[in-house]
Scaffold this motif. Structure first.
Motif, short mmCIF file in Angstrom:
data_model
loop_
_atom_site.label_atom_id
_atom_site.label_comp_id
_atom_site.label_asym_id
_atom_site.label_seq_id
_atom_site.Cartn_x
_atom_site.Cartn_y
_atom_site.Cartn_z
N ASP A 95 0.82 -1.21 0.00
CA ASP A 95 0.00 0.00 0.00
C ASP A 95 0.85 1.26 0.00
O ASP A 95 0.55 2.24 -0.69
N LEU A 96 1.94 1.26 0.78
CA LEU A 96 2.82 2.43 0.83
C LEU A 96 3.50 2.64 -0.52
O LEU A 96 3.63 3.78 -0.98
N ASP A 99 0.90 4.06 -2.84
CA ASP A 99 0.67 5.48 -2.54
C ASP A 99 1.74 6.34 -3.18
O ASP A 99 1.44 7.38 -3.80
N CYS A 100 2.99 5.93 -3.02
CA CYS A 100 4.11 6.72 -3.55
C CYS A 100 4.09 6.75 -5.07
O CYS A 100 4.29 7.81 -5.68
N ARG A 101 3.86 5.61 -5.68
CA ARG A 101 3.87 5.57 -7.15
C ARG A 101 2.71 6.36 -7.74
O ARG A 101 2.88 7.06 -8.75
N THR A 102 1.54 6.27 -7.12
CA THR A 102 0.40 7.05 -7.60
C THR A 102 0.68 8.53 -7.48
O THR A 102 0.39 9.31 -8.40
N TRP A 103 1.28 8.92 -6.35
CA TRP A 103 1.61 10.33 -6.15
C TRP A 103 2.65 10.80 -7.18
O TRP A 103 2.48 11.85 -7.81
N SER A 122 14.61 1.74 9.68
CA SER A 122 13.46 1.80 10.58
C SER A 122 12.30 0.97 10.02
O SER A 122 12.01 1.05 8.82
N PRO A 123 11.62 0.20 10.86
CA PRO A 123 10.45 -0.55 10.38
C PRO A 123 9.35 0.39 9.91
O PRO A 123 9.07 1.40 10.55
N MET A 124 8.75 0.05 8.79
CA MET A 124 7.60 0.79 8.28
C MET A 124 6.33 -0.05 8.43
O MET A 124 5.26 0.47 8.71
N THR A 125 6.48 -1.35 8.21
CA THR A 125 5.38 -2.29 8.38
C THR A 125 5.90 -3.42 9.27
O THR A 125 7.04 -3.39 9.72
N ASP A 126 5.07 -4.43 9.49
CA ASP A 126 5.49 -5.53 10.35
C ASP A 126 6.58 -6.38 9.73
O ASP A 126 7.24 -7.16 10.44
#
Length: 218
Positions: A95-96, A99-103, A122-126
């Motif tokens: 999803d992240l 989001d970035c590619r669409t933006w 740094s962790p972004m997701t699990d």
């Protein structure tokens, strides 16, 4: 369109300070700019103006654009995956990335930057880190470090992992850490170990122009 990913060697080192100054410097050169921070934690909805996305929005002269800049916002000042979980959400790297590619695909601008959350690892997701997001997007990286004792190890380690994943680091910014060793001495030491990528100094001055950085990157 020129696009960059603004990454840090750790948390609270001045990524947004540097990103804001670079956006202002780009606008001073007559460029149309935009910024995106796909997820932010530690966000206070009662005082959005204090947040990183609000600072980015203000730097571009669009103070009300903070919600567009950071569509995923969480209250707790924790890693995004943990902050999201406290609000009943589960962050997914797919999803992240989407989001970035669409933006990025939707920008009609001269210069765009994506700012990460926390440090390179740094962790972004699990199950994924900032590095995984960066490697998938494959944008050139502007790496921000502090000037505190120990920053050399953190910076050189970050450079190793970024390059190991095939990412191009186009600039390094040493952002002044308060109550830290002499800034000039720290930068001089770093330059003896890192000779591939230019290093720029960013004092913790709200009026820092970032002109040298803009000359390097734009």
């Amino acid at each position: 369109m020129k696009a960059l990913f603004v990454a840090g060697t750790g948390t609270d080192l001045g990524k947004t300070h540097v990103a804001c100054a670079l956006l202002r410097a780009a606008q001073a050169r007559g460029l149309c700019v935009d910024a995106f921070k796909p997820v932010v934690s530690g966000f206070d909805p009662e005082a959005p103006e204090t947040s990183d996305p609000a600072r980015l929005a203000a730097a571009m002269g669009r103070p009300n654009a903070w919600a567009e800049i950071s569509p995923r916002r969480y209250r707790a000042p924790l890693a995004p995956n943990l902050a999201a979980r406290l609000e009943g959400h589960t962050l997914a790297m797919a999803d992240l990335i989407a989001d970035c590619r669409t933006w990025l695909d939707g920008r009609d601008t001269d210069f765009a930057l994506v700012e990460g959350a926390g440090g390179v690892m740094s962790p972004m997701t699990d199950d994924a880190t900032n590095l995984d997001l960066m490697a998938t997007l494959a944008l050139p990286v502007l790496l921000v470090a502090g000037s505190y004792l120990g920053t050399a190890s953190h910076l050189l380690t970050a450079l190793e992992v970024l390059r190991a994943r095939g990412l191009k680091v186009v600039g390094i910014v040493v952002s002044e850490s308060l109550d830290a060793p002499n800034l000039d001495q720290t930068v001089e030491m770093l330059r003896t170990f890192e000779r591939q990528t230019p290093i720029v100094v960013a004092p913790r001055d709200p009026d820092w122009s970032a002109a040298e950085l803009a000359d390097l990157l734009l």
